[in-house]
Structures are given as C-alpha cells and as structure tokens.
Design an enzyme around this catalytic site. Sequence first.
Site, PDB file in Angstrom:
ATOM      1  CG  ASN A 249      44.084 -58.344 -92.942  1.00 49.58           C
ATOM      2  OD1 ASN A 249      45.172 -59.052 -93.999  1.00 49.58           O
ATOM      3  ND2 ASN A 249      43.257 -57.989 -92.593  1.00 49.58           N
TER       4      ASN A 249
ATOM      5  CE  LYS B  22      41.980 -56.431 -95.534  1.00 52.33           C
ATOM      6  NZ  LYS B  22      41.042 -54.729 -96.614  1.00 52.33           N
TER       7      LYS B  22
ATOM      8  CG  HIS C 226      39.071 -59.431 -91.372  1.00 56.49           C
ATOM      9  ND1 HIS C 226      38.050 -59.248 -92.871  1.00 56.49           N
ATOM     10  CD2 HIS C 226      40.177 -58.462 -91.493  1.00 56.49           C
ATOM     11  CE1 HIS C 226      38.301 -57.803 -93.119  1.00 56.49           C
ATOM     12  NE2 HIS C 226      39.501 -57.601 -92.086  1.00 56.49           N
TER      13      HIS C 226
ATOM     14  CD  GLU D   7      37.924 -57.814 -95.941  1.00 54.10           C
ATOM     15  OE1 GLU D   7      39.515 -58.543 -96.533  1.00 54.10           O
ATOM     16  OE2 GLU D   7      38.393 -57.152 -96.009  1.00 54.10           O
TER      17      GLU D   7
ATOM     18  CD  GLU E 164      39.915 -55.636 -88.766  1.00 55.65           C
ATOM     19  OE1 GLU E 164      40.314 -54.951 -88.588  1.00 55.65           O
ATOM     20  OE2 GLU E 164      39.003 -55.742 -88.699  1.00 55.65           O
TER      21      GLU E 164
ATOM     22  N   GLY F   6      38.296 -50.478 -95.578  1.00 55.15           N
ATOM     23  CA  GLY F   6      38.419 -50.086 -96.573  1.00 55.15           C
ATOM     24  C   GLY F   6      37.608 -48.948 -96.953  1.00 55.15           C
TER      25      GLY F   6
ATOM     26  CB  SER G  41      39.518 -46.234 -92.389  1.00 58.57           C
ATOM     27  OG  SER G  41      38.765 -46.860 -93.633  1.00 58.57           O
TER      28      SER G  41
HETATM   29  C1  PEP Z   1      41.347 -54.583 -92.388  1.00 57.97           C
HETATM   30  O1  PEP Z   1      40.452 -55.490 -92.910  1.00 57.97           O
HETATM   31  O2  PEP Z   1      41.860 -55.397 -90.946  1.00 57.97           O
HETATM   32  C2  PEP Z   1      40.950 -53.594 -92.374  1.00 57.97           C
HETATM   33  C3  PEP Z   1      41.524 -52.947 -91.642  1.00 57.97           C
HETATM   34  O3  PEP Z   1      41.760 -52.579 -93.180  1.00 57.97           O
HETATM   35  P1  PEP Z   1      41.409 -51.312 -93.688  1.00 57.97           P
HETATM   36  O4  PEP Z   1      42.669 -50.622 -93.303  1.00 57.97           O
HETATM   37  O5  PEP Z   1      41.631 -51.226 -95.302  1.00 57.97           O
HETATM   38  O6  PEP Z   1      39.789 -51.028 -93.618  1.00 57.97           O
END
Ligand code: PEP
Length: 246
Positions: A8, A10, A95, A97, A165, A171, A209
Amino acid sequence: MRPLIAGNWKMNTLRADGSALVAGLVEQRSRKDPGCDILVCPPFISLGLIEDIISGSPILLGAQDCHKEEFGAYTGGISAAMLSDAGCGFVILGHSERRAQNYETDLLVSQKVSAAHANDLVSIVCVGETLIDRDAGSTLSVVEEQLLGSVPKNANAKNTIIAYEPVWAIGTGKTPTTMQITEVHDHLRVLLENHFAEGGGFRILYGGSMNSSNAGEILSVKNVNGGLVGGASLTVKDFWAICTSF
Ligand code: PEP
C-alpha cells in the site's frame, strides 16, 4: 492457499519513484517466484504508468479506495468501473486511515465492496482495533463488528480478502505479539466460516509495521495468509525481502 503480499503505497511516489520501484520488483520477480502473489497499490494517478511497467509480469495491480457509485456528479471520485478499466484487479477498502480521515463507516465500506465486486475487483477489506479498544479488552468485538458490517453477505473467498491491521501498529514500528495476531486471525477465520460461503478459503492478511525483520515470524502464524505492507513497500529491497520471507 497461495499467500499474498500487498504493498500500500498510500500518498507516496512521484512518477519516477513509482516507476523505478515497480521496475525493480518486476526484475526480482523475473528471476524468482517467491511462492506468493505480489500486489502493488499505487496512488490513482500512477495506475496507468505502473500498469504499463508490470504488463506481462505476474505483479498484480490494485488501488487504495473507490467510490460506491459507478458514475455521476461526484467531483474527485474514482469508481470501481474506472479502476477495472485501468487494469486493476484489486482495491483496498476500509483502511483505518480512510475510516478516520474520511469518516468512512462500515456501511459505506460495504457499499464500496459491493461496487468493487460488481466490477470484477477483489476487495481487500481492512479491520483493526485502536489502542483504546485493545486496552479496554474489546479487540475481538471491534474487529467482529467491522468485519460483519463491512463485508456484504454474498462475498466469497475469490472476491474478498480480509486484512487485520491494528490501528496502533500502522506506521508506528510497533507490532502485536504472535499470540495476539493468532488470537485475532483465528477469530476472523471462525467468523468467516460461520457467516460466508467458503469462509475457510478467504485470505487473511496481517498489516501494521511489517518489515524484513519481523515478516518471517508473522507470516508463519497459522491463519496469516500474507501481508499488507505500507512503509516497507516503498523500497525494492525491503518489499522483496518481505515477499521472500515465507
Ligand atoms: C498500512 O497502512 O496498510 C500499513 C500496514 O502501514 P505500515 O506497514 O507502514 O504500518
């Protein structure tokens, strides 16, 4: 089932960065099949560019969101029909976000999932608890409510993938323990089996992460069928290391 590693991107990458990143992945993948499917989800505006570069390779293309309607007076909107037309096979929906920044509800996410399915896109539906939820002991009930509210009843293992998630892991460099991941993924599996046709066949990804150091351990957890990767999907080295860590 064959696992999936999804990147992803983003709101990252300009044309040159995205091209170099995906060209590097195409190159790695041409030398070796790591035993998983590999998906990249660039920003909408780069989809055409990236689609040209991955054409003829097994790298898959997806988007990060879609509108619930097909066409119409929705300024700035991108529909599932447009994504399909642009060569996407997948779309990330719900997601955290977008749930937080764009006030997306479970109902809206489920409408988007239906739009995706009507346009032959596989939806990757994200669920996950906040730290407040986890500290309150509500993790399982929160992900259950999100799953049942965001995934339409007629979804199946071919057109839907679930991504667990934890919001507090996205992040932040923090990850749940493998026991915590096991608990949530096992719960999601039971829910899928109880509420959907072919529930045992849905892929359940872990995201939050994930990096080249922790991917091997996380991906070895039962009922973890791949990963949704944010930050570490932005370099060939890190993303390919995750893809090859099964
Ligand atoms: C995500 O936003 O889907 C995600 C997993 O981000 P990160 O790997 O940066 O934590």
